[in-house]
Design a protein around this motif. Structure first.
Motif, mmCIF file in Angstrom:
data_model
loop_
_atom_site.group_PDB
_atom_site.id
_atom_site.type_symbol
_atom_site.label_atom_id
_atom_site.label_comp_id
_atom_site.label_asym_id
_atom_site.label_seq_id
_atom_site.Cartn_x
_atom_site.Cartn_y
_atom_site.Cartn_z
ATOM 1 N N VAL A 13 0.837 -1.207 0.000
ATOM 2 C CA VAL A 13 0.000 0.000 0.000
ATOM 3 C C VAL A 13 0.868 1.252 0.000
ATOM 4 N N PHE A 14 0.574 2.171 -0.926
ATOM 5 C CA PHE A 14 1.254 3.468 -0.984
ATOM 6 C C PHE A 14 0.224 4.521 -0.581
ATOM 7 N N PHE A 15 0.407 5.054 0.638
ATOM 8 C CA PHE A 15 -0.579 5.959 1.230
ATOM 9 C C PHE A 15 -0.070 7.398 1.122
ATOM 10 N N ARG A 16 -0.906 8.255 0.518
ATOM 11 C CA ARG A 16 -0.532 9.659 0.328
ATOM 12 C C ARG A 16 -1.655 10.557 0.855
ATOM 13 N N ARG A 17 -1.279 11.719 1.368
ATOM 14 C CA ARG A 17 -2.281 12.640 1.912
ATOM 15 C C ARG A 17 -1.812 14.078 1.796
ATOM 16 N N VAL A 18 -2.737 14.975 1.422
ATOM 17 C CA VAL A 18 -2.502 16.416 1.490
ATOM 18 C C VAL A 18 -3.634 17.044 2.282
ATOM 19 N N SER A 19 -3.319 18.070 3.053
ATOM 20 C CA SER A 19 -4.296 18.663 3.968
ATOM 21 C C SER A 19 -5.310 19.544 3.266
ATOM 22 N N THR A 20 -4.907 20.195 2.175
ATOM 23 C CA THR A 20 -5.817 21.081 1.461
ATOM 24 C C THR A 20 -5.825 20.733 -0.018
ATOM 25 N N THR A 21 -6.903 21.095 -0.689
ATOM 26 C CA THR A 21 -7.019 20.795 -2.111
ATOM 27 C C THR A 21 -6.056 21.625 -2.951
ATOM 28 N N SER A 22 -5.494 22.696 -2.373
ATOM 29 C CA SER A 22 -4.550 23.533 -3.121
ATOM 30 C C SER A 22 -3.152 22.920 -3.152
ATOM 31 N N GLN A 23 -2.893 21.943 -2.272
ATOM 32 C CA GLN A 23 -1.600 21.276 -2.273
ATOM 33 C C GLN A 23 -1.597 20.177 -3.338
ATOM 34 N N ASP A 24 -0.387 19.677 -3.692
ATOM 35 C CA ASP A 24 -0.336 18.582 -4.662
ATOM 36 C C ASP A 24 0.475 17.424 -4.090
ATOM 37 N N LEU A 25 0.423 16.297 -4.787
ATOM 38 C CA LEU A 25 1.029 15.053 -4.313
ATOM 39 C C LEU A 25 2.332 14.723 -5.031
ATOM 40 N N ILE A 26 2.836 15.650 -5.848
ATOM 41 C CA ILE A 26 3.994 15.343 -6.694
ATOM 42 C C ILE A 26 5.183 14.873 -5.865
ATOM 43 N N MET A 27 5.494 15.575 -4.772
ATOM 44 C CA MET A 27 6.657 15.220 -3.947
ATOM 45 C C MET A 27 6.499 13.827 -3.347
ATOM 46 N N GLN A 28 5.297 13.502 -2.876
ATOM 47 C CA GLN A 28 5.067 12.184 -2.283
ATOM 48 C C GLN A 28 5.143 11.078 -3.336
ATOM 49 N N GLU A 29 4.588 11.357 -4.535
ATOM 50 C CA GLU A 29 4.644 10.378 -5.620
ATOM 51 C C GLU A 29 6.084 10.123 -6.058
ATOM 52 N N SER A 30 6.858 11.203 -6.142
ATOM 53 C CA SER A 30 8.260 11.072 -6.545
ATOM 54 C C SER A 30 9.055 10.272 -5.524
#
Length: 471
Positions: A13-30
Motif C-alpha cells: 500500500v502506498f498511502f498519500r495525503r494532502v491537507s488542502t485541495t490547493s496542495q499537490d502530491l507530486i513530492m510524495q509520488e516522486s
C-alpha cells in the motif's frame, strides 16, 4: 518497522495525503517511485486523501484510513509506504493504535521521505514519542499560520490592503464613521448605551453587531499584535493609539462589553429546541433581547404572529418529561437492561479517552517547559496532572460499581431511572431530543408530541399548553 518475511499475494500500500485541495502530491509520488518499481501493478494499492486534515479529523471520518485499517485487520497488507509519519496520523492515540495494529498483523511501515530521520520501529513507546513530536510540529505550523493572519489578514473592515506593499491604509468610505465609533465607544458606561451605539453604527458601517464588538477588542486597529507579547505593526495605519486601545479594554467600557457578551452567550445557549410553527410547519426563528435578558421563538410567515418565550417552553418540556418518567414500565425495560449497560460503558470509555488526552497535553507542557527534567514534579502543571489522574480513577471506580449492578437487571433499571432523572435536571435538551417527537406552537396553545416506545404505560402521547396548564 520492517518485516523481512515475505507474504504471498498481500498488498503493498502506498498511502498519500494532502491537507488542502490547493496542495499537490507530486513530492510524495516522486519519493515512493523507487519503491513502486520493485512490484508488479497487481500487487500495488495506491490510497490518496485529498484535502483531509489528519489533525482535525479523527480516523472514523477518514474513509481511506478506515479502509486501510480494515485491510490490515483482514491480513491483506504486507507493507505500507508513506512519505512520513504525519501523512498517516497527527493524533498521538490513533497513531499508537495503528502502529500496534500493524505489529499484530505483521505489517511493515516504510517512510519514503529522503529527509526522514528515523524509520518506523516495533516500539510503541518510541513511536509514541515520535508522534508527540509530530503533534507539536503540526501545532507549531498552525500557530505560525495564525500569527501571519493576525498581522496580515486577507481583509479588514475599514482598511484597504495593498497586496504588493503588504500595507493597510484607512478606507476613505469608512474612516470617518470608524473614528466616531471608537470615540463614542470610549464613553460607554452601561449596556443600554452600548446597544444604542451598536444599532447606530451597524447601519453606518454596513456590518453586524457581532463584528462591531469584535472590532473593539481587535488590537489590529491600534496597529499592534498582542498574540505573543506587544508588537507594533508598522505596515498598518491605526485608527487609535495602543494606549487608547488598552484603556478601552481595562476601563468601564471593557467591563460593559464583557458582561454584554456573556449575557449574549448565555441566551444563545438556550436555543436548544426544535420547535415548529403549527400554522405553516416551518421551524420557528429564535430571537433574544440582551438588555431584557430574555429569549423567544417566533413565526409570522404570512399568518398571525406566533410567539412563545423560551422560559415558558422550557417549563412545559420539563413537565412533559416528568410525566414520561413517571409512566416508565419497569418489566419490559428489564429485558433490555444489558443493552443500556453497553451504552453506559461506551460513554465511560469516551470520558476516559478525553482524560487521557488531557494527561498527554499536560505531560507535553511539563516536558517542554521544564529546564531540569529531574525536577518535573515541581512544575505548576503537576498538581493538575494529579487531579486528572484522580478523576480517571473515580470513573473507573464508578464504572466497576455499575458493572456489578448490571449483574442484577433490576439494579441496573433503577440506575437507569436515576440517570434519566439526573439527565432531566442537568441536560433537559438532550433528554427531550430522545423522548419528545415534535413541538408545535399555535397562536393560543403549544402542542407537544411524545415519542412512542414500549416502556410507557397509561401515557398520553400528546400534551397541550393552555395558558399555564399542561393538559
Amino acid at each position: 518497522m520492517h518485516n523481512t518475511r515475505k507474504a504471498q499475494n498481500k498488498l503493498k500500500v502506498f498511502f498519500r495525503r494532502v491537507s488542502t485541495t490547493s496542495q499537490d502530491l507530486i513530492m510524495q509520488e516522486s519519493a515512493d517511485e523507487m519503491y513502486r518499481s520493485q512490484y508488479s501493478a497487481n500487487e500495488i494499492l495506491i490510497m490518496t486523501e485529498n484535502g483531509v486534515s489528519a489533525k482535525k479529523l479523527d480516523m472514523n471520518k477518514r474513509p481511506q484510513m478506515k479502509k486501510l485499517v480494515s485491510l490490515v485487520m483482514k491480513n491483506q497488507v504486507e507493507i505500507i509506504y508513506a512519505f512520513d509519519r504525519t501523512r498517516l496520523f497527527r493524533d498521538f492515540y490513533e497513531s499508537n493504535f495503528f502502529v500496534s495494529l500493524c505489529k499484530t498483523h505483521n505489517v511493515s511501515i516504510v517512510y519514503t521521505s529522503p529527509g526522514n530521520g528515523q524509520q518506523a520501529t516495533d516500539s510503541t513507546i518510541f513511536e509514541g514519542v515520535m508522534n508527540i513530536v509530530s503533534d507539536i510540529e503540526g501545532e507549531n505550523i498552525a500557530r505560525r499560520v495564525q500569527e501571519a493572519r493576525l498581522r496580515y489578514p486577507p481583509k479588514k473592515l475599514g482598511f484597504i490592503k495593498d497586496k504588493e506593499m503588504r500595507t493597510y491604509s484607512k478606507d476613505p468610505e469608512k474612516e470617518k464613521s470608524l473614528h466616531s465609533y471608537f470615540e463614542e465607544i470610549k464613553q460607554i458606561t452601561n449596556q443600554t448605551e452600548l446597544e444604542r451605539n451598536l444599532t447606530v453604527y451597524k447601519k453606518k458601517l454596513g456590518t453586524s453587531k457581532e463584528r462591531l464588538l469584535k472590532l473593539i477588542q481587535d488590537p489590529f486597529y491600534a496597529a499592534y499584535d498582542i498574540s505573543n507579547g506587544e508588537h507594533p505593526l508598522s505596515h498598518v495605519e491605526p485608527y487609535l493609539s495602543f494606549d487608547e486601545f488598552k484603556e478601552i479594554q481595562a476601563g468601564t467600557c471593557g467591563a460593559v462589553i464583557e458582561s454584554y457578551l456573556e449575557m449574549e452567550k448565555s441566551l444563545k445557549k438556550l436555543n436548544t429546541y426544535d420547535i415548529r410553527c403549527g400554522l405553516c410547519s416551518v421551524p420557528m426563528t429564535y430571537r433574544y433581547d440582551i438588555l431584557g435578558k430574555k429569549s423567544w421563538y417566533m413565526c409570522s410567515r404570512g399568518h398571525t404572529k406566533i410567539l412563545i418565550e423560551t422560559e415558558t417552553l422550557s417549563i412545559s418540556v420539563e413537565q412533559t418529561l416528568e410525566r414520561i418518567l413517571e409512566s416508565l414500565n419497569i418489566e419490559p425495560l428489564i429485558r433490555d437492561s444489558r443493552n443500556f449497560f453497553k451504552i453506559y460503558k461506551q460513554f465511560t470509555s469516551q470520558e476516559l479517552g478525553l482524560l487521557e488526552k488531557e494527561k498527554k497535553a499536560l505531560l507535553e507542557r511539563i516536558i517542554l517547559e521544564t529546564e531540569d527534567l529531574n525536577k518535573w514534579k515541581e512544575s505548576p502543571e503537576y498538581n493538575k496532572l494529579i487531579q486528572i489522574e484522580q478523576k480517571h480513577q473515580q470513573h473507573l471506580i464508578k464504572f466497576e460499581k455499575v458493572r456489578e449492578q448490571a449483574e442484577e437487571n433490576k439494579e441496573l433499571v433503577n440506575l437507569l431511572r436515576d440517570y434519566l432523572s439526573t439527565c432531566k435536571l442537568n441536560s433537559t435538551d438532550f433528554l427531550a431530543s430522545l423522548l419528545i417527537k415534535n413541538i408545535r406552537a399555535y397562536p393560543d396553545e403549544l402542542n407537544i408530541e411524545v415519542s412512542k416506545f414500549d416502556y410507557l404505560t397509561e401515557m398520553k402521547y400528546e400534551f397541550m399548553l393552555m395558558g399555564d396548564q399542561l393538559l
